[in-house]
Scaffold this motif. Structure first.
Motif, PDB file in Angstrom:
ATOM      1  N   GLY A   1      38.154  56.796  46.535  1.00 45.52           N
ATOM      2  CA  GLY A   1      37.387  55.902  47.585  1.00 45.52           C
ATOM      3  C   GLY A   1      37.875  54.415  47.232  1.00 45.52           C
ATOM      4  O   GLY A   1      37.221  53.699  48.026  1.00 45.52           O
ATOM      5  N   VAL A   2      38.433  53.978  46.243  1.00 43.32           N
ATOM      6  CA  VAL A   2      38.625  52.604  46.050  1.00 43.32           C
ATOM      7  C   VAL A   2      39.927  52.030  46.501  1.00 43.32           C
ATOM      8  O   VAL A   2      40.810  52.873  46.848  1.00 43.32           O
ATOM      9  N   ARG A   3      39.877  50.754  46.804  1.00 41.55           N
ATOM     10  CA  ARG A   3      40.974  50.025  47.376  1.00 41.55           C
ATOM     11  C   ARG A   3      42.176  49.619  46.259  1.00 41.55           C
ATOM     12  O   ARG A   3      41.814  48.959  45.139  1.00 41.55           O
ATOM     13  N   THR A   4      43.375  50.178  46.018  1.00 38.00           N
ATOM     14  CA  THR A   4      44.189  50.007  45.121  1.00 38.00           C
ATOM     15  C   THR A   4      45.114  48.940  45.470  1.00 38.00           C
ATOM     16  O   THR A   4      44.983  48.229  46.430  1.00 38.00           O
ATOM     17  N   SER A   5      45.954  48.598  44.260  1.00 41.57           N
ATOM     18  CA  SER A   5      47.144  47.366  44.694  1.00 41.57           C
ATOM     19  C   SER A   5      48.432  47.911  43.963  1.00 41.57           C
ATOM     20  O   SER A   5      48.392  48.917  43.374  1.00 41.57           O
ATOM     21  N   GLU A   6      49.431  47.068  44.249  1.00 39.53           N
ATOM     22  CA  GLU A   6      50.581  47.811  44.007  1.00 39.53           C
ATOM     23  C   GLU A   6      51.150  47.829  42.406  1.00 39.53           C
ATOM     24  O   GLU A   6      51.968  48.276  41.892  1.00 39.53           O
ATOM     25  N   GLY A   7      50.072  46.965  41.729  1.00 35.73           N
ATOM     26  CA  GLY A   7      50.167  46.666  40.217  1.00 35.73           C
ATOM     27  C   GLY A   7      49.749  47.770  39.352  1.00 35.73           C
ATOM     28  O   GLY A   7      50.025  47.737  38.049  1.00 35.73           O
TER      29      GLY A   7
ATOM     30  N   GLU B   1      27.257  60.785  36.443  1.00 34.60           N
ATOM     31  CA  GLU B   1      25.724  60.828  36.616  1.00 34.60           C
ATOM     32  C   GLU B   1      24.996  60.605  35.405  1.00 34.60           C
ATOM     33  O   GLU B   1      25.208  61.116  34.192  1.00 34.60           O
ATOM     34  N   GLY B   2      23.949  59.891  35.447  1.00 35.11           N
ATOM     35  CA  GLY B   2      22.897  59.593  34.229  1.00 35.11           C
ATOM     36  C   GLY B   2      23.173  58.507  33.757  1.00 35.11           C
ATOM     37  O   GLY B   2      22.228  57.740  33.048  1.00 35.11           O
ATOM     38  N   ALA B   3      24.316  57.556  33.928  1.00 36.66           N
ATOM     39  CA  ALA B   3      24.567  56.181  33.379  1.00 36.66           C
ATOM     40  C   ALA B   3      23.908  55.363  34.201  1.00 36.66           C
ATOM     41  O   ALA B   3      23.841  55.378  35.543  1.00 36.66           O
ATOM     42  N   HIS B   4      23.150  54.201  33.516  1.00 35.34           N
ATOM     43  CA  HIS B   4      22.676  53.309  34.417  1.00 35.34           C
ATOM     44  C   HIS B   4      23.670  52.031  34.689  1.00 35.34           C
ATOM     45  O   HIS B   4      23.492  51.249  35.728  1.00 35.34           O
ATOM     46  N   TYR B   5      24.908  51.956  34.184  1.00 31.70           N
ATOM     47  CA  TYR B   5      25.925  51.029  34.762  1.00 31.70           C
ATOM     48  C   TYR B   5      27.231  51.618  33.985  1.00 31.70           C
ATOM     49  O   TYR B   5      27.374  51.958  32.941  1.00 31.70           O
ATOM     50  N   VAL B   6      28.315  51.652  34.958  1.00 33.70           N
ATOM     51  CA  VAL B   6      29.524  52.201  34.590  1.00 33.70           C
ATOM     52  C   VAL B   6      30.646  50.918  34.844  1.00 33.70           C
ATOM     53  O   VAL B   6      30.667  50.429  35.782  1.00 33.70           O
ATOM     54  N   ALA B   7      31.163  50.496  33.611  1.00 29.84           N
ATOM     55  CA  ALA B   7      32.105  49.410  33.378  1.00 29.84           C
ATOM     56  C   ALA B   7      33.401  49.795  33.564  1.00 29.84           C
ATOM     57  O   ALA B   7      33.711  50.482  32.582  1.00 29.84           O
ATOM     58  N   LEU B   8      33.924  49.735  34.799  1.00 29.75           N
ATOM     59  CA  LEU B   8      35.527  50.620  34.698  1.00 29.75           C
ATOM     60  C   LEU B   8      36.381  49.464  34.790  1.00 29.75           C
ATOM     61  O   LEU B   8      36.403  48.314  35.033  1.00 29.75           O
ATOM     62  N   GLY B   9      37.766  50.018  34.319  1.00 29.51           N
ATOM     63  CA  GLY B   9      38.882  49.617  34.212  1.00 29.51           C
ATOM     64  C   GLY B   9      39.946  50.271  35.104  1.00 29.51           C
ATOM     65  O   GLY B   9      39.834  51.514  35.237  1.00 29.51           O
ATOM     66  N   HIS B  10      40.839  49.779  35.533  1.00 32.24           N
ATOM     67  CA  HIS B  10      42.288  50.232  35.726  1.00 32.24           C
ATOM     68  C   HIS B  10      42.646  49.887  37.314  1.00 32.24           C
ATOM     69  O   HIS B  10      43.882  49.403  37.569  1.00 32.24           O
ATOM     70  N   ILE B  11      41.658  49.668  38.203  1.00 29.60           N
ATOM     71  CA  ILE B  11      42.022  49.083  39.609  1.00 29.60           C
ATOM     72  C   ILE B  11      41.877  47.609  39.564  1.00 29.60           C
ATOM     73  O   ILE B  11      40.640  46.956  39.041  1.00 29.60           O
ATOM     74  N   HIS B  12      42.928  46.884  40.175  1.00 31.14           N
ATOM     75  CA  HIS B  12      42.929  45.435  39.918  1.00 31.14           C
ATOM     76  C   HIS B  12      42.338  44.604  40.723  1.00 31.14           C
ATOM     77  O   HIS B  12      41.730  43.508  40.642  1.00 31.14           O
ATOM     78  N   ARG B  13      41.393  45.292  41.827  1.00 33.13           N
ATOM     79  CA  ARG B  13      40.600  44.450  42.980  1.00 33.13           C
ATOM     80  C   ARG B  13      39.055  44.686  42.512  1.00 33.13           C
ATOM     81  O   ARG B  13      38.776  45.990  42.385  1.00 33.13           O
TER      82      ARG B  13
ATOM     83  N   SER C   1      35.593  45.418  37.497  1.00 31.67           N
ATOM     84  CA  SER C   1      35.493  44.182  37.467  1.00 31.67           C
ATOM     85  C   SER C   1      36.834  43.430  38.204  1.00 31.67           C
ATOM     86  O   SER C   1      36.842  42.386  38.683  1.00 31.67           O
ATOM     87  N   GLY C   2      37.885  44.337  38.147  1.00 35.13           N
ATOM     88  CA  GLY C   2      38.960  43.854  38.517  1.00 35.13           C
ATOM     89  C   GLY C   2      39.862  42.981  37.575  1.00 35.13           C
ATOM     90  O   GLY C   2      39.531  42.662  36.419  1.00 35.13           O
ATOM     91  N   ALA C   3      41.129  42.863  37.611  1.00 35.57           N
ATOM     92  CA  ALA C   3      42.134  42.087  36.770  1.00 35.57           C
ATOM     93  C   ALA C   3      41.802  40.582  37.077  1.00 35.57           C
ATOM     94  O   ALA C   3      41.414  40.065  37.918  1.00 35.57           O
ATOM     95  N   PRO C   4      41.788  40.000  36.030  1.00 37.09           N
ATOM     96  CA  PRO C   4      41.667  38.378  36.132  1.00 37.09           C
ATOM     97  C   PRO C   4      42.603  37.560  37.058  1.00 37.09           C
ATOM     98  O   PRO C   4      42.528  36.525  37.620  1.00 37.09           O
ATOM     99  N   LEU C   5      43.930  38.276  37.004  1.00 35.93           N
ATOM    100  CA  LEU C   5      45.056  37.936  37.629  1.00 35.93           C
ATOM    101  C   LEU C   5      45.666  38.670  38.632  1.00 35.93           C
ATOM    102  O   LEU C   5      45.465  39.814  38.443  1.00 35.93           O
TER     103      LEU C   5
END
Length: 380
Positions: A181-187, A206-218, A230-234
Motif C-alpha cells: 500500500g505504500v508509494r514506491t519510486s524508481e530507485g 502487531e504488538g509494536a508501538h513504533y515500527v521504523a522502516l527502511g527500503h522505500i525512499h519516500r 523515514s525515506g531516503a535523505p536524497l
C-alpha cells in the motif's frame, strides 16, 4: 523515549553518473546536527547504509567518521540494520567492538533476536533490530523450509524477537521491507530474486508501538501512523523531483503511543525537471542542481546538452517532449518489463482499464491472493 529515525543513506551511490559524496556529507552533517539539537535517546538507521555490498573506500570512511561523531559528540544509542543493498557481514562486523549497552548493530540473521533495552522514567523500551535477509538464508537460520516469501522471513524474525521482550516493555521494531500500500519510486531494488510476492502486510508488526522502516525512499506511513518509512535523505531518481526528504523524531509516551515530527533535509543539490524551449532555458538563471531537461522544441537542436551544461553543469538527462508523445506503452510491454513483480502487473493492468492502479485497501487483498496462488503452485 525520544527516537531519531532515518534510513536508506545509500552511501557510495551516483545519480546518472554524478558523484554524490558531497551531497551525502551534507545530509550526514544534518543527521548529526539533529542528534545534537533534539537529543534523542537513540538514533535508528533502518538499512541500506551503503549502496552496494562492496562500497567504495570513500563511502566507508565517510560513514565511519559519521558514527565516530555520533559516539563522541552525543549520548544517543545507535541501532542500525543491514538492508538489501548492504553486505550483512560488513554491517555485522561493526558490532564486534561496540558497547552493547549503547549500540545494536545487526547484519546477518540470528535465531535469537535479542533487543537493545533502554530505560526512561516510564520504564523499559525494547528495540528489536531485524536485518534484511533473503528467504534461503532465513530457512537455514530458523530451520524452517516453509519460509518462501519476505513476509515469512519477517514473521520468523518477529516471533524470535517477541520471546525476548521484557514484561511491560514498550516495543520498537526496526525492519527493512516493502509494506503493501505504500508509494514506491524508481530507485528501489526488488526484495525478491525472481518472481514471488514482495509486499508484506502491516499486520505482521502487531504488538509494536513504533515500527521504523527502511527500503522505500519516500517518507510515509505504512498502514498505520506508528508504522513509518523515514525515506531516503536524497532523491535518487527524477521521479522524486520535488519530494521533500525528511527524518523522523518520535516520542514514545508511557502508553507507547508515538508522537511523530518530521525534520526536513536541506539538500546540497536538488533533483529537478526543467521543461521548455531550448532558447528560454539558456536564458534562465544558472543552477548547480541535478537537472533533467525536457525540450519542447518541435525540431532537434544542435548540441543541446553541451549548451545547457554551460548554465546547468549537472544536467544529466535530456529528452524531447515530442518523443514522449509517441511513446504509448502497451499492456504487453508492461507485462514484459515487470514480469518479476506480479502485483505491479495487476496494478498496471487496472491503470490501463480504469485509470487508477491498486489503492491501499486493495493491495493487501491482492498480495494475499497472490500468496495463496504461490503456495498452491509450490504444493502442486
Amino acid at each position: 523515549m525520544k527516537i531519531l529515525h532515518t534510513a536508506d543513506l545509500h552511501l557510495g551511490r551516483q545519480f546518472n553518473g554524478l558523484a554524490l559524496d558531497a551531497d551525502h556529507q551534507t545530509v550526514l552533517d544534518q543527521i548529526v546536527d539533529a542528534t545534537l539539537s533534539h537529543k534523542p535517546d537513540v538514533l535508528i538507521i533502518a538499512g541500506d547504509i551503503f549502496d552496494r555490498a562492496s562500497p567504495p573506500a570513500t563511502a566507508v570512511r565517510q560513514f565511519n567518521e559519521f558514527v565516530t561523531r555520533i559516539a563522541q559528540e552525543s549520548a544517543a544509542a545507535l541501532v542500525m540494520i543491514a538492508g538489501n543493498h548492504d553486505s550483512g557481514d560488513r554491517i555485522g562486523a561493526m558490532s564486534i567492538m561496540t558497547d552493547r549497552r549503547r549500540a545494536l548493530i545487526r547484519g546477518p540473521l540470528h535465531p535469537d533476536e535479542t533487543p537493545l533495552i533502554l530505560n526512561d522514567v516510564h520504564g523499559p523500551v525494547a528495540i528489536s533490530a531485524l536485518p534484511f535477509a533473503y528467504e534461503y538464508a532465513a530457512r537455514e537460520c530458523y530451520q524452517d523450509e516453509t519460509i518462501a516469501q519476505p513476509e515469512h522471513v519477517i514473521r520468523a524474525q518477529i516471533a524470535s524477537a517477541r520471546r525476548h521482550l521484557p514484561d511491560g516493555a514498550r516495543w520498537v521494531i526496526v525492519s527493512h521491507a516493502f509494506v503493501a500500500g505504500v508509494r514506491t519510486s524508481e530507485g528501489e531494488r526488488s526484495l525478491v530474486r525472481a518472481g514471488g510476492i514482495e509486499a508484506v502486510s502491516p499486520r505482521v508488526f502487531e504488538g509494536a508501538h513504533y515500527v521504523a522502516l527502511g527500503h522505500i525512499h519516500r517518507p510515509q506511513t505504512a498502514g498505520a501512523n506508528h508504522i513509518r518509512y523515514s525515506g531516503a535523505p536524497l532523491a535518487f531518481g527524477f521521479d522524486e523531483a520535488g519530494d521533500e526528504k525528511s527524518m523522523c523524531i518520535v516520542d514514545l509516551g508511557p502508553d507507547g503511543i508515538a508522537e511523530i515530527e518530521t525534520i526536513p533535509f536541506v539538500p546540497l543539490r536538488s533533483a529537478r525537471v526543467l521543461r521548455g524551449l531550448l532558447d528560454d532555458l539558456l536564458n534562465a538563471a544558472p543552477s548547480d542542481d541535478i537537472i533533467k531537461v525536457v525540450l519542447t522544441d518541435e525540431t532537434p537542436r544542435i548540441d543541446p546538452m553541451k549548451r545547457l551544461r554551460e548554465i546547468y553543469p549537472n544536467a544529466c538527462q535530456l529528452t524531447y517532449s515530442r518523443d514522449d508523445r509517441t511513446v504509448s506503452a502497451t499492456l504487453s510491454q508492461i507485462v514484459e518489463s515487470k514480469a518479476a513483480r506480479p502485483i505491479d502487473v495487476i496494478g498496471d493492468f487496472l491503470l490501463q482499464v480504469r485509470g487508477n492502479g491498486l489503492d491501499s485497501s486493495e493491495l493487501p487483498l491482492v498480495a494475499s491472493a497472490l500468496h495463496e496462488l504461490k503456495q498452491q503452485e509450490t504444493a502442486a
